[in-house]
Motif scaffolding. Structure first.
Motif, PDB file in Angstrom:
ATOM      1  N   ASP A  11       0.845  -1.197   0.000  1.00  0.00           N
ATOM      2  CA  ASP A  11       0.000   0.000   0.000  1.00  0.00           C
ATOM      3  C   ASP A  11       0.882   1.249   0.000  1.00  0.00           C
ATOM      4  O   ASP A  11       1.849   1.339   0.758  1.00  0.00           O
ATOM      5  CB  ASP A  11      -0.922   0.000   1.214  1.00  0.00           C
ATOM      6  CG  ASP A  11      -1.888   1.158   1.169  1.00  0.00           C
ATOM      7  OD1 ASP A  11      -2.838   1.104   0.374  1.00  0.00           O
ATOM      8  OD2 ASP A  11      -1.678   2.141   1.926  1.00  0.00           O
ATOM      9  N   TYR A  31     -11.859 -11.772   9.775  1.00  0.00           N
ATOM     10  CA  TYR A  31     -12.836 -11.200   8.857  1.00  0.00           C
ATOM     11  C   TYR A  31     -13.790 -10.314   9.637  1.00  0.00           C
ATOM     12  O   TYR A  31     -14.384 -10.744  10.627  1.00  0.00           O
ATOM     13  CB  TYR A  31     -13.607 -12.311   8.141  1.00  0.00           C
ATOM     14  CG  TYR A  31     -12.681 -13.278   7.459  1.00  0.00           C
ATOM     15  CD1 TYR A  31     -12.193 -13.012   6.186  1.00  0.00           C
ATOM     16  CD2 TYR A  31     -12.258 -14.441   8.099  1.00  0.00           C
ATOM     17  CE1 TYR A  31     -11.313 -13.890   5.563  1.00  0.00           C
ATOM     18  CE2 TYR A  31     -11.377 -15.320   7.482  1.00  0.00           C
ATOM     19  CZ  TYR A  31     -10.915 -15.033   6.213  1.00  0.00           C
ATOM     20  OH  TYR A  31     -10.040 -15.898   5.604  1.00  0.00           O
ATOM     21  N   GLU A  36     -14.438  -7.177   5.131  1.00  0.00           N
ATOM     22  CA  GLU A  36     -13.000  -6.926   4.975  1.00  0.00           C
ATOM     23  C   GLU A  36     -12.191  -8.019   5.647  1.00  0.00           C
ATOM     24  O   GLU A  36     -12.576  -8.540   6.681  1.00  0.00           O
ATOM     25  CB  GLU A  36     -12.614  -5.590   5.609  1.00  0.00           C
ATOM     26  CG  GLU A  36     -13.167  -4.385   4.908  1.00  0.00           C
ATOM     27  CD  GLU A  36     -12.750  -3.101   5.612  1.00  0.00           C
ATOM     28  OE1 GLU A  36     -12.808  -3.053   6.859  1.00  0.00           O
ATOM     29  OE2 GLU A  36     -12.366  -2.172   4.908  1.00  0.00           O
ATOM     30  N   THR A  37     -11.065  -8.328   5.033  1.00  0.00           N
ATOM     31  CA  THR A  37     -10.136  -9.302   5.587  1.00  0.00           C
ATOM     32  C   THR A  37      -8.961  -8.549   6.199  1.00  0.00           C
ATOM     33  O   THR A  37      -8.407  -7.654   5.574  1.00  0.00           O
ATOM     34  CB  THR A  37      -9.623 -10.252   4.494  1.00  0.00           C
ATOM     35  OG1 THR A  37     -10.740 -10.861   3.854  1.00  0.00           O
ATOM     36  CG2 THR A  37      -8.718 -11.319   5.063  1.00  0.00           C
ATOM     37  N   HIS A  38      -8.625  -8.905   7.416  1.00  0.00           N
ATOM     38  CA  HIS A  38      -7.478  -8.305   8.097  1.00  0.00           C
ATOM     39  C   HIS A  38      -6.484  -9.392   8.437  1.00  0.00           C
ATOM     40  O   HIS A  38      -6.842 -10.552   8.593  1.00  0.00           O
ATOM     41  CB  HIS A  38      -7.927  -7.605   9.394  1.00  0.00           C
ATOM     42  CG  HIS A  38      -8.624  -6.320   9.124  1.00  0.00           C
ATOM     43  ND1 HIS A  38      -8.010  -5.116   9.301  1.00  0.00           N
ATOM     44  CD2 HIS A  38      -9.866  -6.053   8.671  1.00  0.00           C
ATOM     45  CE1 HIS A  38      -8.856  -4.150   8.969  1.00  0.00           C
ATOM     46  NE2 HIS A  38      -9.995  -4.697   8.589  1.00  0.00           N
ATOM     47  N   ASN A  60      -5.366  -4.201   6.972  1.00  0.00           N
ATOM     48  CA  ASN A  60      -6.285  -4.778   6.017  1.00  0.00           C
ATOM     49  C   ASN A  60      -5.464  -5.621   5.041  1.00  0.00           C
ATOM     50  O   ASN A  60      -4.377  -5.213   4.618  1.00  0.00           O
ATOM     51  CB  ASN A  60      -7.006  -3.647   5.282  1.00  0.00           C
ATOM     52  CG  ASN A  60      -8.123  -4.135   4.417  1.00  0.00           C
ATOM     53  OD1 ASN A  60      -7.944  -5.030   3.605  1.00  0.00           O
ATOM     54  ND2 ASN A  60      -9.283  -3.541   4.576  1.00  0.00           N
ATOM     55  N   ASP A  62      -5.758  -6.067   2.023  1.00  0.00           N
ATOM     56  CA  ASP A  62      -5.531  -5.397   0.738  1.00  0.00           C
ATOM     57  C   ASP A  62      -4.198  -4.652   0.695  1.00  0.00           C
ATOM     58  O   ASP A  62      -3.730  -4.291  -0.381  1.00  0.00           O
ATOM     59  CB  ASP A  62      -6.656  -4.415   0.427  1.00  0.00           C
ATOM     60  CG  ASP A  62      -7.971  -5.108   0.127  1.00  0.00           C
ATOM     61  OD1 ASP A  62      -7.942  -6.321  -0.177  1.00  0.00           O
ATOM     62  OD2 ASP A  62      -9.011  -4.446   0.187  1.00  0.00           O
ATOM     63  N   ASN A  63      -3.602  -4.419   1.849  1.00  0.00           N
ATOM     64  CA  ASN A  63      -2.319  -3.713   1.909  1.00  0.00           C
ATOM     65  C   ASN A  63      -1.134  -4.623   1.585  1.00  0.00           C
ATOM     66  O   ASN A  63      -0.006  -4.146   1.508  1.00  0.00           O
ATOM     67  CB  ASN A  63      -2.095  -3.102   3.295  1.00  0.00           C
ATOM     68  CG  ASN A  63      -3.046  -1.971   3.578  1.00  0.00           C
ATOM     69  OD1 ASN A  63      -3.368  -1.192   2.690  1.00  0.00           O
ATOM     70  ND2 ASN A  63      -3.493  -1.862   4.801  1.00  0.00           N
ATOM     71  N   GLU A  65       0.677  -8.071  -0.588  1.00  0.00           N
ATOM     72  CA  GLU A  65       0.738  -8.954  -1.745  1.00  0.00           C
ATOM     73  C   GLU A  65       1.432 -10.236  -1.280  1.00  0.00           C
ATOM     74  O   GLU A  65       2.477 -10.170  -0.641  1.00  0.00           O
ATOM     75  CB  GLU A  65       1.552  -8.270  -2.837  1.00  0.00           C
ATOM     76  CG  GLU A  65       1.623  -9.014  -4.131  1.00  0.00           C
ATOM     77  CD  GLU A  65       2.362  -8.185  -5.172  1.00  0.00           C
ATOM     78  OE1 GLU A  65       3.582  -8.413  -5.349  1.00  0.00           O
ATOM     79  OE2 GLU A  65       1.711  -7.316  -5.776  1.00  0.00           O
TER      80      GLU A  65
END
Length: 71
Positions: A11, A31, A36-38, A60, A62-63, A65
């Motif tokens: 991110d 979750y 959202e998944t953390h 999160n 999403d931050n 890879e």
């Protein structure tokens, strides 16, 4: 993303100054009711965050890879 995955913080927002490009291992995945998944990550090398060092962070998913060893 699952426990044991090796991940890189990707991110470029608010926390990039400290965490961008850092590598860690997923310790826990949770979750939220919003969907959202953390995940909790243990950094391979402690990260300097403000005036101290941290071994773990929660962000999160999403931050991150997931590292692909076949890439």
């Amino acid at each position: 993303m699952k426990k044991g995955d090796i991940v890189t913080f990707v991110d470029e927002g608010q926390y990039a100054k400290w965490f961008f490009g850092k590598i860690g291992v997923v310790e826990n995945v949770s979750y939220k009711s919003t969907g959202e998944t953390h995940c909790r990550v243990k950094w391979l090398v402690p990260v300097k965050y403000h005036d101290s060092w941290t071994d773990f962070s929660d962000f999160n998913a999403d931050n991150f890879e997931v590292y692909d060893e076949n890439a």
